[in-house]
Design a protein around this motif. Structure first.
Motif, PDB file in Angstrom:
ATOM      1  N   GLN A 143     -51.403  36.970  63.789  1.00 51.46           N
ATOM      2  CA  GLN A 143     -50.512  35.958  63.260  1.00 51.46           C
ATOM      3  C   GLN A 143     -49.509  35.788  64.080  1.00 51.46           C
ATOM      4  O   GLN A 143     -49.016  36.412  65.090  1.00 51.46           O
ATOM      5  N   PRO A 199     -58.268  38.938  63.484  1.00 51.86           N
ATOM      6  CA  PRO A 199     -57.390  38.018  63.088  1.00 51.86           C
ATOM      7  C   PRO A 199     -55.645  38.486  63.420  1.00 51.86           C
ATOM      8  O   PRO A 199     -55.596  39.908  63.556  1.00 51.86           O
ATOM      9  N   GLU A 236     -58.247  37.463  57.430  1.00 53.01           N
ATOM     10  CA  GLU A 236     -59.038  36.453  57.708  1.00 53.01           C
ATOM     11  C   GLU A 236     -59.330  35.214  57.148  1.00 53.01           C
ATOM     12  O   GLU A 236     -59.798  34.351  57.650  1.00 53.01           O
ATOM     13  N   GLU A 237     -58.832  35.067  55.698  1.00 53.01           N
ATOM     14  CA  GLU A 237     -58.776  33.966  55.047  1.00 53.01           C
ATOM     15  C   GLU A 237     -57.418  33.578  55.040  1.00 53.01           C
ATOM     16  O   GLU A 237     -57.181  32.282  54.264  1.00 53.01           O
ATOM     17  N   GLY A 241     -51.625  32.453  60.349  1.00 52.08           N
ATOM     18  CA  GLY A 241     -52.988  33.068  60.749  1.00 52.08           C
ATOM     19  C   GLY A 241     -53.697  32.586  62.002  1.00 52.08           C
ATOM     20  O   GLY A 241     -53.702  31.302  61.983  1.00 52.08           O
ATOM     21  N   THR A 262     -58.830  33.527  62.477  1.00 44.09           N
ATOM     22  CA  THR A 262     -59.210  33.981  61.208  1.00 44.09           C
ATOM     23  C   THR A 262     -60.449  33.357  60.975  1.00 44.09           C
ATOM     24  O   THR A 262     -61.243  32.741  61.834  1.00 44.09           O
TER      25      THR A 262
END
Length: 594
Positions: A403, A401, A128-129, A447, A450
């Motif tokens: 990708q 999250p 999530e970062e 991401g 996120t």
């Protein structure tokens, strides 16, 4: 460099070549002079007119500096291109967080939803970062000799189509993730040259099968009269940025330029397999061959997966490679506003483009089946140029999250990372299917959903654009107008919005976000007359204002709290000097959750 000297003297004949030999040690020139004299005696008409880095003959005449050996088969592209000195290998992994912190390392580990970069010391990033992860690969160009199979795509010279003689096939791996401008094959003993682009040249044609910018490709060329067995073949690839790489391969089987009764024309493949670009939900793009399809699933062969099952509801449209230019315009228009029925563009018998609306039933055995005008009809796939599906698209509902994976072929594929090892990335698609992807096929993952969301990833709730006169410049995501990069004060940004006064963009926040950040300023080409009123408003509350923002001013950092807010509005209004130069960029426009 040898290339300009050789180009200047090789055409002048053996006398000047002997003079050129005198200015360098004999050990460096003996082979080159022999080859050059052979070129003159054997007839220059069979060789490229330009002996430079863009054609394969460079492999014969490339300068060797003292102590520098010939690049071996399968050498890295930069070494094969003749770059002096070995370059240090880039880090295998580069991770960037949502706060723009960057970590680099030779290896990485994914465990319990966290990515650990094996740096010194190791750095762990929660998904999530994670803003971006770049994977560096050291591809080694290599060519395998396949020989003459049941394929006939090319013939002597530049004419299209085959001639009943089986083509020679080469399998290529390790291509750079770039478009190909030219492929050249040279057989020195034969004084024979083949090229993929034979325009305005006497050379024989190469057929290239490659999906997008994949690292693998198949080459097909017409065999010469003389058997190529045990002959060394040199191949040079010139990319669209004019860089090049090359490798050699030895023929390990016999070749024959005659028709073979065991392989009659009707048994030979005479057309390159058509490649299509599949436009999927969420902006995904897949390049490959559509193997089959029905009302449930489409099966696609990509460069990174032999068979990928994609639900029918995930596909928005399919555009086939080689379609007429005017087809792309119609396709884009229909894709932007699809109707209730499926829409197919077909090449008619008179060479025109026919439009068919109906219901797609399936695709298999080289044909597309569609119901229109009350009847089910079959259309040969070779006539189908493009199709846009008119069904109601399924909505992806990522609960956390995910990708977007960018492949070396240029494909974009949304999924969640499940595991990572030295050879494979295991992904889970939005429709729940596990997909194993070769690690070397992935060049980047970005991401999404996120703790940080780029505003350019969201669709505005409303858009208000009012031109000062008659010309309206629509806002653009992640680039400036005319496909230029987003630039502010000499710095380039990959994410953001480019707008022109008067433009008001309103976004639905739904109370999910805590902070809005951006860097706002004028595009560098705006000149010195740009003058606007710039505001950030949330739920009718003004959070930021620049009432007389001028293009001569420095960009401004915006950071405001939007905690609990329902809507966010970005306003760029007319200033005092009409709308001349009112080109404003919201760079790195981002929303942050707590």
């Amino acid at each position: 460099m040898i290339e300009p000297e050789y180009k200047s003297y090789a055409h002048a004949g053996a006398t000047r070549i002997r003079w050129l030999r005198c200015i360098r040690p004999l050990s460096q020139w003996r082979l080159r002079i022999a080859v050059a004299i052979g070129m003159t005696a054997g007839g220059l008409s069979n060789l490229p007119s330009e002996l430079n880095a863009q054609v394969a003959v460079q492999a014969v005449v490339a300068t060797q500096q003292p102590g520098q050996g010939t690049p071996a088969q399968g050498a890295p592209a930069n070494a094969a291109a003749g770059n002096a000195g070995a370059k240090p290998s880039p880090p295998a992994f580069t991770a960037t967080t949502i706060e723009d912190k960057q970590y680099q390392g030779k290896d990485a580990e994914f465990k319990d939803g966290q990515l650990t970069i094996k740096s010194d010391p190791p750095q762990t990033v929660a998904m999530e970062e994670l803003q971006r992860l770049v994977l560096a690969h050291e591809f080694k160009l290599a060519i395998d000799w396949i020989g003459q199979k049941e394929v006939d795509l090319v013939q002597i010279g530049a004419a299209d189509g085959g001639n009943g003689v089986r083509d020679v096939q080469l399998h290529v791996t390790g291509l750079a993730a770039k478009g190909l401008k030219q492929v050249a094959i040279v057989s020195k003993p034969q004084f024979r040259v083949w090229r993929s682009d034979v325009k305005n040249s006497p050379y024989w044609k190469i057929a290239v099968e490659r999906v997008g910018q994949a690292s693998v490709a198949e080459l097909y060329f017409e065999p010469p009269t003389r058997d190529l067995f045990e002959t060394e073949i040199e191949v040079t690839f010139t990319y669209d940025d004019n860089s090049n790489s090359k490798a050699t391969v030895k023929a390990t089987s016999h070749t024959n330029d005659k028709t073979d009764p065991e392989y009659p024309v009707e048994k030979l493949a005479t057309k390159v397999n058509r490649v299509a670009t599949i436009y999927a939900q969420g902006g995904d793009l897949l390049n490959g061959r559509v193997l089959r399809g029905d009302s449930e699933n489409f099966t696609i062969e990509t460069s990174w997966l032999p068979q990928l099952e994609v639900p029918f509801g995930q596909i928005r449209g399919i555009f086939f490679d080689g379609s007429k230019p005017e087809v792309k315009t119609k396709f884009d228009q229909q894709l932007a506003k699809p109707g209730e029925d499926d829409f197919v563009l077909v090449l008619s018998k008179d060479g025109g483009i026919a439009e068919i609306s109906g219901r797609l039933q399936g695709l298999s055995d080289g044909s597309l089946r569609i119901t229109y005008e009350g009847q089910q009809r079959s259309i040969k796939l070779e006539r189908v140029q493009a199709l846009v599906l008119g069904h109601e698209p399924s909505v992806r509902s990522w609960k956390g999250p995910f990708q977007v994976f960018r492949m070396s072929s240029g494909d974009l594929f949304s999924a969640t990372l499940q595991s990572l090892d030295e050879k494979t990335l295991k992904l889970k698609a939005s429709w729940g299917v596990d997909v194993d992807v070769p690690r070397e096929s992935v060049v980047e993952l970005t991401g999404r959903n996120t703790r940080m969301v780029n505003l350019s990833e969201l669709t505005p709730l409303t858009v208000e654009q009012v031109p000062y006169f008659d010309r309206k410049m629509a806002f653009v995501k992640d680039k400036s107008w005319n496909d230029r990069p987003l630039k502010l004060d000499g710095k380039t940004y990959s994410r953001g919005l480019a707008v022109h006064s008067r433009c008001i963009l309103t976004y639905d926040l739904a109370g999910e976000y805590a902070t809005f950040r951006a860097i706002v300023g004028f595009e560098e080409e705006a000149g010195d007359r740009g003058r606007v009123v710039c505001r950030v408003i949330a739920d009718d509350k003004e959070l930021f204002a620049k009432p007389d923002f001028r293009s001569v001013d420095k960009p401004v950092v915006v950071q405001v709290s939007v905690k609990g807010m329902k809507q966010l509005r970005l306003e760029v209004d007319f200033g005092e000097d009409e709308d001349i130069g009112d080109r404003v960029i919201w760079a790195n426009a981002r929303l942050f959750r707590e």
